[in-house]
Write a protein that holds these residues in place. Structure first.
Motif, PDB file in Angstrom:
ATOM      1  N   LEU A  76       1.867  -5.248  -1.582  1.00  0.00           N
ATOM      2  CA  LEU A  76       0.549  -5.655  -1.096  1.00  0.00           C
ATOM      3  C   LEU A  76       0.657  -6.534   0.142  1.00  0.00           C
ATOM      4  O   LEU A  76       1.559  -7.361   0.253  1.00  0.00           O
ATOM      5  N   ALA A  77      -0.300  -6.354   1.057  1.00  0.00           N
ATOM      6  CA  ALA A  77      -0.406  -7.146   2.295  1.00  0.00           C
ATOM      7  C   ALA A  77       0.917  -7.189   3.035  1.00  0.00           C
ATOM      8  O   ALA A  77       1.364  -8.230   3.511  1.00  0.00           O
ATOM      9  N   ALA A  78       1.586  -6.025   3.127  1.00  0.00           N
ATOM     10  CA  ALA A  78       2.898  -5.947   3.771  1.00  0.00           C
ATOM     11  C   ALA A  78       2.729  -5.676   5.264  1.00  0.00           C
ATOM     12  O   ALA A  78       1.919  -4.847   5.676  1.00  0.00           O
ATOM     13  N   LEU A  79       3.507  -6.390   6.095  1.00  0.00           N
ATOM     14  CA  LEU A  79       3.500  -6.140   7.531  1.00  0.00           C
ATOM     15  C   LEU A  79       4.268  -4.846   7.798  1.00  0.00           C
ATOM     16  O   LEU A  79       5.404  -4.682   7.351  1.00  0.00           O
ATOM     17  N   HIS A  80       3.648  -3.955   8.540  1.00  0.00           N
ATOM     18  CA  HIS A  80       4.238  -2.635   8.797  1.00  0.00           C
ATOM     19  C   HIS A  80       4.321  -2.431  10.309  1.00  0.00           C
ATOM     20  O   HIS A  80       3.312  -2.171  10.970  1.00  0.00           O
ATOM     21  N   PRO A  81       5.561  -2.547  10.892  1.00  0.00           N
ATOM     22  CA  PRO A  81       5.709  -2.314  12.336  1.00  0.00           C
ATOM     23  C   PRO A  81       5.489  -0.839  12.664  1.00  0.00           C
ATOM     24  O   PRO A  81       6.097   0.036  12.057  1.00  0.00           O
ATOM     25  N   ILE A  82       4.584  -0.607  13.612  1.00  0.00           N
ATOM     26  CA  ILE A  82       4.281   0.783  13.973  1.00  0.00           C
ATOM     27  C   ILE A  82       3.662   0.807  15.364  1.00  0.00           C
ATOM     28  O   ILE A  82       2.859  -0.057  15.721  1.00  0.00           O
ATOM     29  N   ASN A  83       4.068   1.777  16.154  1.00  0.00           N
ATOM     30  CA  ASN A  83       3.520   1.971  17.503  1.00  0.00           C
ATOM     31  C   ASN A  83       3.587   0.698  18.353  1.00  0.00           C
ATOM     32  O   ASN A  83       2.656   0.373  19.084  1.00  0.00           O
ATOM     33  N   GLY A  84       4.673  -0.066  18.210  1.00  0.00           N
ATOM     34  CA  GLY A  84       4.845  -1.275  19.004  1.00  0.00           C
ATOM     35  C   GLY A  84       4.015  -2.454  18.556  1.00  0.00           C
ATOM     36  O   GLY A  84       3.961  -3.480  19.225  1.00  0.00           O
ATOM     37  N   SER A  85       3.347  -2.340  17.410  1.00  0.00           N
ATOM     38  CA  SER A  85       2.543  -3.433  16.883  1.00  0.00           C
ATOM     39  C   SER A  85       2.845  -3.579  15.391  1.00  0.00           C
ATOM     40  O   SER A  85       3.811  -3.004  14.889  1.00  0.00           O
ATOM     41  N   GLU A  86       2.043  -4.381  14.727  1.00  0.00           N
ATOM     42  CA  GLU A  86       2.208  -4.548  13.286  1.00  0.00           C
ATOM     43  C   GLU A  86       0.866  -4.415  12.608  1.00  0.00           C
ATOM     44  O   GLU A  86      -0.109  -5.045  13.030  1.00  0.00           O
ATOM     45  N   MET A  87       0.801  -3.583  11.582  1.00  0.00           N
ATOM     46  CA  MET A  87      -0.430  -3.464  10.812  1.00  0.00           C
ATOM     47  C   MET A  87      -0.206  -4.047   9.424  1.00  0.00           C
ATOM     48  O   MET A  87       0.936  -4.304   9.023  1.00  0.00           O
ATOM     49  N   ILE A  88      -1.277  -4.271   8.701  1.00  0.00           N
ATOM     50  CA  ILE A  88      -1.198  -4.831   7.355  1.00  0.00           C
ATOM     51  C   ILE A  88      -1.505  -3.714   6.364  1.00  0.00           C
ATOM     52  O   ILE A  88      -2.600  -3.142   6.378  1.00  0.00           O
ATOM     53  N   ALA A  89      -0.524  -3.380   5.525  1.00  0.00           N
ATOM     54  CA  ALA A  89      -0.635  -2.222   4.634  1.00  0.00           C
ATOM     55  C   ALA A  89      -0.546  -2.624   3.169  1.00  0.00           C
ATOM     56  O   ALA A  89       0.129  -3.593   2.815  1.00  0.00           O
ATOM     57  N   ASN A  90      -1.229  -1.861   2.326  1.00  0.00           N
ATOM     58  CA  ASN A  90      -1.107  -1.974   0.871  1.00  0.00           C
ATOM     59  C   ASN A  90      -0.590  -0.635   0.345  1.00  0.00           C
ATOM     60  O   ASN A  90      -1.096   0.427   0.733  1.00  0.00           O
ATOM     61  N   ARG A  91       0.415  -0.686  -0.524  1.00  0.00           N
ATOM     62  CA  ARG A  91       0.989   0.543  -1.082  1.00  0.00           C
ATOM     63  C   ARG A  91       0.956   0.454  -2.608  1.00  0.00           C
ATOM     64  O   ARG A  91       1.488  -0.508  -3.182  1.00  0.00           O
ATOM     65  N   TYR A  92       0.338   1.431  -3.263  1.00  0.00           N
ATOM     66  CA  TYR A  92       0.162   1.420  -4.707  1.00  0.00           C
ATOM     67  C   TYR A  92       0.823   2.650  -5.337  1.00  0.00           C
ATOM     68  O   TYR A  92       0.658   3.769  -4.821  1.00  0.00           O
ATOM     69  N   PRO A  93       1.532   2.481  -6.447  1.00  0.00           N
ATOM     70  CA  PRO A  93       2.016   3.659  -7.182  1.00  0.00           C
ATOM     71  C   PRO A  93       0.823   4.379  -7.810  1.00  0.00           C
ATOM     72  O   PRO A  93      -0.127   3.744  -8.271  1.00  0.00           O
ATOM     73  N   LEU A  94       0.849   5.694  -7.814  1.00  0.00           N
ATOM     74  CA  LEU A  94      -0.238   6.495  -8.377  1.00  0.00           C
ATOM     75  C   LEU A  94       0.207   6.980  -9.765  1.00  0.00           C
ATOM     76  O   LEU A  94       1.114   7.815  -9.879  1.00  0.00           O
ATOM     77  N   ILE A  95      -0.413   6.430 -10.792  1.00  0.00           N
ATOM     78  CA  ILE A  95      -0.030   6.745 -12.175  1.00  0.00           C
ATOM     79  C   ILE A  95      -1.193   7.476 -12.846  1.00  0.00           C
ATOM     80  O   ILE A  95      -2.296   6.933 -12.958  1.00  0.00           O
ATOM     81  N   ILE A  96      -0.940   8.714 -13.279  1.00  0.00           N
ATOM     82  CA  ILE A  96      -1.958   9.542 -13.926  1.00  0.00           C
ATOM     83  C   ILE A  96      -1.480   9.867 -15.341  1.00  0.00           C
ATOM     84  O   ILE A  96      -0.374  10.399 -15.517  1.00  0.00           O
ATOM     85  N   ASP A  97      -2.331   9.553 -16.333  1.00  0.00           N
ATOM     86  CA  ASP A  97      -2.002   9.802 -17.744  1.00  0.00           C
ATOM     87  C   ASP A  97      -0.636   9.212 -18.114  1.00  0.00           C
ATOM     88  O   ASP A  97       0.171   9.821 -18.818  1.00  0.00           O
TER      89      ASP A  97
END
Length: 472
Positions: A76-97
C-alpha cells in the motif's frame, strides 16, 4: 427487482471505473494483464488492445504486480518509479473463493505534483480536524497532577502547598509567574484535585485567538449570527466547560471590550452567545494566568480594575527558576526521563560541571528554557553523559567577570580582586526597588501608607512589593 452489478451494463461499469479517477490493472497468477483501463493506458502511452494479454512487467515499468500475484502480500502507498517520475501505487492480492487468482493494482496519484495539489486542497481540512481533535483531548482530561510539580525549595513548596489547599474551593484563581514557570501545570493540577475533576477542563490561550474570534470562541454563537456561521450555531468554551474549570492563559492580553463581557460572566454566571437573544446559565470555575503586571496595567487603564479584583480572589505567584535553590537538578532529572522516551534513549546523566553551570545560569525562560537546553544537548550527545561541550554556546561561554581595580585600592586597603557574577537587569532593578522601599519606611518611621505616598505608588502596590521582598 434485485439490485446489483448484473443490472448495470458491462460498458457502463468500465466507464464508471474510468470516471473514478484511478488507474487500474488486473493480472492473473502468472502476471499476465487481464484488464487495464484506458486512463492507465493513456498515462503509459499505450492502448488497451496492446496491453491486454502481455506480461505486466513488459507494459508497466518497474512493476511489482506479478510479485504480489505470487506472494499474496499487499503493498500500500508504494512509490513506483515510472516514466522519469514517481507515482503512488496500491497493489492488492485478488482472492476468489479462498484462492489466490491474481492481483489488482491502482494508481491514485500519477506523480508527486498531483499529490501535492491534492494535499494543498485538503490541508486546511486536515488542520481543522487536528485542531478540534487536540481540543477534544484536552477537554476529556486534564493531564497534570500535583505529583507532577517537581521541586523541594522552600519558595516552590510553599506555593505548591497553597495551591493544594485552595483546590477544593470554588473561587476564582489568579496565577502569576514569568513565562515558562509552569502556570498551566498548576491550573491543571488544581482542577484534578478539585471537586470538578470529573468534569471538563478547558484551557484557552487568550493571546493565540484573533480578537474578532475570541467572543464567539468563548461564548459561542447562534444560527445565522454572521456570514459563514455554522448551521445550528456553535457552543462556546464556557458551555463546554460547564460544571468544570476553564483556564484563561495570558489573560493580560485579553482586549478591553472582551474584559467587560468576561466580567459579566463572573458576576451573572451566564453567557450570551454571539447573535443570541437568550442568556445561558453556566457553572464554571475560572483559573486565569499571566506573566504581565496586571496591577500596573490597571493603573495604566489597560486592564479593568473590577475584573482584576474578580479574578484576584486567590492569588498564586510561582517563583522563577533562578529563585528555586536546589530544584534545578530535580527538574532536570524529570525532564531527562521525558526526553529519553522521546529520543528512545536510556541512562542519560549530567556531568558535575554541567550541573554547576545549570545552577549558575539565570534561566530567564525558566523551566521551558531548561527543557530546550536539555533537548538540544541530547541531539548532539554521543554517549550517555551530557558534558559542557554539549550545551548551547551561550551556556558554554558563560563566565564570571572581574571588577577592575582602582589605583587607590592598593593603598591602605586590601586589594579587591574577587570575581563577581554580572546580575541581570531585572535582579539589579529589584535590588534597587527593595532598597528604595526600605529607605522610604525608614524616613516615615515604618508608616507604610506614608512610605507609599513618598514613593508615589498605590497602597496596594506598595503592600504587594513589601510581600514580594519579605519586608515586614
Amino acid at each position: 427487482m434485485k439490485l446489483g452489478l448484473n443490472n448495470i451494463p458491462h460498458h457502463w461499469i468500465e466507464e464508471i471505473v474510468n470516471l473514478a479517477g484511478e488507474r487500474i490493472v488486473v493480472v492473473n497468477r502468472e502476471g499476465v494483464i487481464l484488464y487495464i483501463n484506458s486512463a492507465y493506458c493513456e498515462f503509459l502511452g499505450t492502448s488497451v488492445d496492446l496491453a491486454i494479454g502481455r506480461p505486466v512487467e513488459d507494459v508497466i515499468e518497474n512493476s511489482r504486480m506479478h510479485i504480489v500475484a505470487k506472494t499474496g502480500q499487499k503493498e500500500l502507498a508504494a512509490l513506483h518509479p515510472i516514466n522519469g517520475s514517481e507515482m503512488i501505487a496500491n497493489r492488492y492480492p485478488l482472492i476468489i473463493d479462498g484462492e489466490l487468482v491474481g492481483a489488482v493494482g491502482t494508481v491514485m496519484f500519477r506523480n508527486p505534483e498531483e499529490w501535492r495539489l491534492y494535499q494543498s486542497k485538503i490541508q486546511h481540512l486536515v488542520e481543522e480536524i487536528k485542531y478540534y481533535k487536540t481540543k477534544a483531548e484536552k477537554i476529556q482530561k486534564s493531564k497534570y497532577y500535583f505529583k507532577d510539580l517537581i521541586g523541594k525549595s522552600a519558595s516552590f513548596s510553599a506555593v505548591k502547598s497553597l495551591a493544594e489547599r485552595i483546590s477544593g474551593s470554588q473561587s476564582a484563581v489568579l496565577i502569576l509567574g514569568d513565562s515558562g514557570t509552569g502556570k498551566e501545570l498548576f491550573a491543571s493540577a488544581i482542577h484534578n484535585n478539585s471537586t470538578r475533576a470529573s468534569f471538563p477542563y478547558v484551557p484557552i490561550n487568550c493571546a493565540s485567538i484573533p480578537e474578532h474570534l475570541l467572543e464567539s470562541e468563548l461564548f459561542g454563537y447562534d444560527d445565522g449570527a454572521f456570514t459563514g456561521a455554522k448551521k445550528g450555531g456553535k457552543k462556546g468554551q464556557f458551555q463546554i466547560a460547564n460544571r468544570g474549570t476553564i483556564f484563561l492563559d495570558e489573560i493580560g492580553d485579553m482586549p478591553l471590550a472582551m474584559q467587560s463581557k468576561l466580567l459579566r460572566v463572573l458576576q451573572e454566571r451566564e453567557i450570551l452567545p454571539v447573535g443570541g437573544q437568550k442568556s445561558i446559565a453556566v457553572d464554571v470555575r475560572i483559573i486565569a494566568a499571566t506573566h504581565r503586571d496586571l496591577e500596573k496595567m490597571v493603573e495604566e487603564g489597560k486592564f479593568r480594575q473590577d475584573l482584576y479584583y474578580r479574578l484576584n480572589v486567590i492569588k498564586i505567584e510561582i517563583p522563577p527558576l533562578r529563585e528555586r535553590q536546589g530544584d534545578i537538578e530535580l527538574i532536570s532529572m524529570k525532564l531527562l526521563e521525558k526526553l529519553e522516551r522521546k529520543f528512545y534513549r536510556k541512562g542519560i546523566k549530567l556531568s558535575d560541571e554541567v550541573l554547576e553551570r545549570l545552577n549558575q545560569h539565570k534561566w530567564q525562560g525558566n523551566v521551558r528554557e531548561l527543557e530546550n537546553v536539555l533537548e538540544r544537548s541530547i541531539n548532539v550527545l554521543d554517549g550517555n553523559t551530557i558534558e559542557i561541550a554539549h550545551l548551547p554556546l551561550y551556556l558554554r561561554d558563560q563566565e564570571t567577570v572581574s571588577l577592575p581595580k582602582k589605583e587607590s585600592d592598593s593603598v591602605g586597603k586590601a586589594s579587591v580582586n574577587a570575581a563577581m557574577p554580572v546580575q541581570s537587569l531585572k535582579e539589579t532593578l529589584a535590588h534597587v526597588e527593595k532598597q528604595a522601599i526600605l529607605n522610604a519606611l525608614s524616613a516615615t518611621m515604618g508608616n507604610k501608607q506614608e512610605a507609599a505616598k513618598l514613593l508615589e505608588i498605590g497602597k496596594t502596590s506598595f503592600y504587594e512589593k513589601c510581600k514580594l521582598y519579605d519586608i515586614q
